[in-house]
Design an enzyme around this catalytic site. Sequence first.
Site, PDB file in Angstrom:
ATOM      1  N   LYS A 283      29.399  39.820  50.507  1.00 33.31           N
ATOM      2  CA  LYS A 283      30.080  40.437  49.352  1.00 33.31           C
ATOM      3  C   LYS A 283      29.090  41.284  48.559  1.00 33.31           C
ATOM      4  CE  LYS A 283      32.924  39.032  45.334  1.00 33.31           C
ATOM      5  NZ  LYS A 283      33.583  37.885  44.676  1.00 33.31           N
TER       6      LYS A 283
ATOM      7  N   SER B 202      37.963  33.296  43.124  1.00 36.53           N
ATOM      8  CA  SER B 202      37.725  34.509  43.906  1.00 36.53           C
ATOM      9  C   SER B 202      37.399  34.341  45.376  1.00 36.53           C
ATOM     10  CB  SER B 202      36.617  35.332  43.239  1.00 36.53           C
ATOM     11  OG  SER B 202      37.102  35.838  42.014  1.00 36.53           O
TER      12      SER B 202
ATOM     13  N   SER C  95      38.439  37.940  43.686  1.00 33.82           N
ATOM     14  CA  SER C  95      37.739  39.203  43.809  1.00 33.82           C
ATOM     15  C   SER C  95      37.097  39.411  45.183  1.00 33.82           C
ATOM     16  CB  SER C  95      36.656  39.298  42.743  1.00 33.82           C
ATOM     17  OG  SER C  95      35.734  38.254  42.880  1.00 33.82           O
TER      18      SER C  95
END
Lengths: 108, 486, 496
Positions: free
Chosen positions: C78, C177, C153
């Site tokens: 990420k 997330s 997210s």
Amino acid sequence: MAGSGGRCYTPPPVKVSVDDIRHVALLARLALTPEEEAELTTTLDSILQHMDQLNRLDTTDVEPTAHVASVAAPFRDDVVTNAPDADALLANAPARDDDLFLVPKIID
Amino acid sequence: MTDLRLGTYESVIGLEVHAELLTASKIFCGCSASFGAPPNQHTCPVCIGMPGMLPVLNRRVVEFAVRAGLATHCRIAPTSRWARKNYFYPDLCKGYQISQFELPICEAGYVDITVDGTAKRVRLTRIHMEEDTGKNIHDGNSSGSLVDFNRSGVPLLEIVSEPDMTWPAEAGAYLRTLRSILQYLQICDGNMEEGSFRCDANCSVRPKGSTTLGTKVEIKNMNSFRAVERAIAYELERQVRVLEEGGTLVQETRLWDPDREETRSMRSKESSHDYRYFPDPDLPPLVIPDGFVEEVQRSLPELPDARRARFVEKLGLPDYDAEVLTARRDVADYFEAVVAAHGNAKAASNWVMGDILRLVREQKLDDAPVIERWPVSAAHLGALIALIDGGTISGKIAKTVFEEMLASGDAPAAIVERKGLTQVSDEGPIVAAIDQILAANGPKVEEYRSGKDKLFGFFVGQVMKATGGKANPGLVNRILKEKLGA
Amino acid sequence: MLTDLTIAAAAERLRRGDLSAVELTRAALDRIAATDSAIHAFLTVTADEALAQAAAVDAERKTGHDRGPLAGIPIAVKDVIATKGVRTTAASKILADFVPPYDATVTRRLRDAGAVIVGKVNCDEFAMGSSNENSAFALTRNPWDLDRVPGGSSGGSAAAVAARQAFASLGTDTGGSIRLPAGYTGIVGMKPTYGRVSRFGVIAYASSLDQVGPMARDVTDCALVLQALAGHDPRDSTSVDRPVPDYGAAVARGADEGARGLRIALPREYFGGGMQPEVEAAVRAAAATFTSGGADVQDASLPHTEYAVSCYYVLAPAEASSNLARYDGIRYGLRAPADGLLDLYRKSRAAGFGPEVKRRIMLGTYVLSSGYYDAYYLKAQKVRTLIRRDFERVFADADVIVTPVAPTTAFRIGEKTADPLQMYLSDVFMISVNLAGLPGIVVPCGVDAAGMPIGLQIVGPPFGEEVVLRAARAFEAATSWHQLRPPELAEGKPPK
């Protein structure tokens, strides 16, 4: 109080004004357009109104949680472990003068 | 002390000191904390505030904070907390400073000071740890300011006094005493000019006898003890002037202008800072381990107070001497080394307070926080005193020897020998010299005997001249008196 | 297709030598090239570095040195997690060109395990969002339906795994997330106990809530990645110094013993209505599966659930407003043309931050500001304690808690962006777990009529990763939801 449906709680007036938004935007160093100011005034107001529900909870004698894992602050030994590397650290600098970061003139 | 024009008002002074700590590494990262490196050489992603970086606490900073707390009779908090102080400034790389807000490590201590012979206790509100910021350089580049983060993350102790002081001289005494304590503890070198010991003052005035505090003004930018005293004096008088003219005072921060010798309001528009303090989520509470405080207590050096008392009680020095000698740890250490070489404490004190400290000032060594190279070694000074006490030289000759020690670095005995300065303590030659002088100065002898006492000095001087200055003064005096029949 | 293999299966073949890391990496890179113009999971593909890492692993293996099950496995990271020498943007314009001179600890651990980092994946800007619609650079789509959000997210992390572009990915979870996008994309995602995995080098959103966690195709793979990540880090003061158990053993126990003897709590406040009927049905069916497997499923109560969203949206933005103060155009990142210092700050941050980030900075600054601290921030910290106590009470009598992931399955792009508060409220099942610092995993437990995955959350007590993994594996072993693929992918075709 009467006729409030049996709940002894009157939400305090949480009304966020544009002046509040401007003040907070300055604290946060954000330049906002008038549209953004208006939108944030409405949005923050509605969010804070919702959050006001927290005041319904009785938290007398409840310890606040600042850290959820129960550790005590660990220590480091007082030893220099970092070697100088100004170039690597300044590589992402938007403006530099040799090994110094360059910013607009600071006036006190 | 009391020549401030305060009219019907009295003054209230509190001081905030920031002391840079003498750790090897910074408070939250492994960069060097030492002063003077080329720009941004003592930096890393943590102390430059790069994304994802996290702080880890240096144990020695806690040790130093506990030392300071113990030396100032504070209560040491078994648990203390870290907080973020949020504001924007180029030298503050994270946009917040890690400090302590609600639960500092030390609270409720005191420092005892003496001003003009009067003792006073100045209470401390708190001592806490925090990180220093980087440095902004304003004149290195014409198109902007430059920022150096070498100092970012250097550990600081913030020491806050209660508003217990009344006169600028008290502020000066407090700062000198506090600095001395920190130097004794070897946690800070106390160098105001280099910025390792900084002071901000808070002053207010109020009608005499009132118990509520007046409007408080903070003064910054004072770079020496004298500047602190002058700035406070100026500011107090300014406040009284404003009030007497019917004006109102604004709670504000003012800068001391050392050239104009006045305080002026800061130009910045941001009236009051909203620091939005909250507990730092990256640092769990600081819990002092079992035995930590006791360990620090055991390893505390003898503090100025205790040393002063020992000089008076054990070495028999007057209070004044003890105070002068213990004001700086390096001076006290030097003095004791002289006494160790030769145990005449009072003589050592006279020489140190007099000739040694004078030389230090002349050679501009007294700006240095610790003077490692004294102009004359303690061993040699002790030996010189021994020569006086042993009657080998007179006190006067000793001054000559001292100058020579300074110039050549030689031991006093060698100098005395080389220059033939051994004092004459044989009565024979002295009697002979005296007889000669008296015989050659008949009229003056008569004048003396008829009451002109001042002529005694003339005879002494002549004898000294005749003996090349080496006659034992005590003997000269005694024999002269006998012969003049005083 | 090579990219269909699980990590466990690929590792076995790599160990046997009938597959090389370079082949596996090429397959992943080809898959990314074929599918990412439709999915947009990747912000940066590090093809050359990945192939070099793979070649190094192959060379090492030839000398007899085997770093373990992750050696040679292509993994996506990420873009809030620092990768040395590789652009790390947090999906924000303010860091568009930022190249960190350091690795995050979790990145270092992946490298030490021999994993091959194929690239940096998209997310909501600074990890703030529940749909991945807040990225400044790309709109990641749900591989199951390209008109729908992947969740956020860690939307890019989830999509990359679901689309078989990577064998696993690292995500971060502050208010759901990892778990929410895992649920929306039919994969397995886990948020460890707070303090179990290091946050050093992870761009901070809300420091007291953030955790890095694995996202993978099944529970076994998830545990393999967690094993590499977990452990004390002296560079993170909130990292807990506690031995890391054998997570593989816990997973095996789930397969061997199933759910026998597990005490499972179903908190009634999580089933209060407003849920998509198929979601509720699937979660209840999952509870029944556990019962059939020998678990004791009981009703329980987490009475302060309704306050969790408010509590979170005071605390997280407050911490974020402080964590994001360093993005000021001074030392790195975007600097806007400006007239003087104050202007530089205000314009750089205005130009660099997207609307949701600005919103949360404003909210956070407000609740910390003078006069409001006690009413909001301090109050929320106390409510956080009440929420923690709720869980402690339930865990006195239960081994794990089972809940839905979200009130609905993945919604359409743009459907919820009009009202931020509505978006926040959809985090309700996720958020308490972060506030209490507990471990939680999401596994697939069904699909709805539109074919969108439904997820099941399993939550454990602090450092209860083992029981959580065991329960998750038990469920997986008794069902086959984890074998479903996004429709086009099942046919071996790239999504349109």
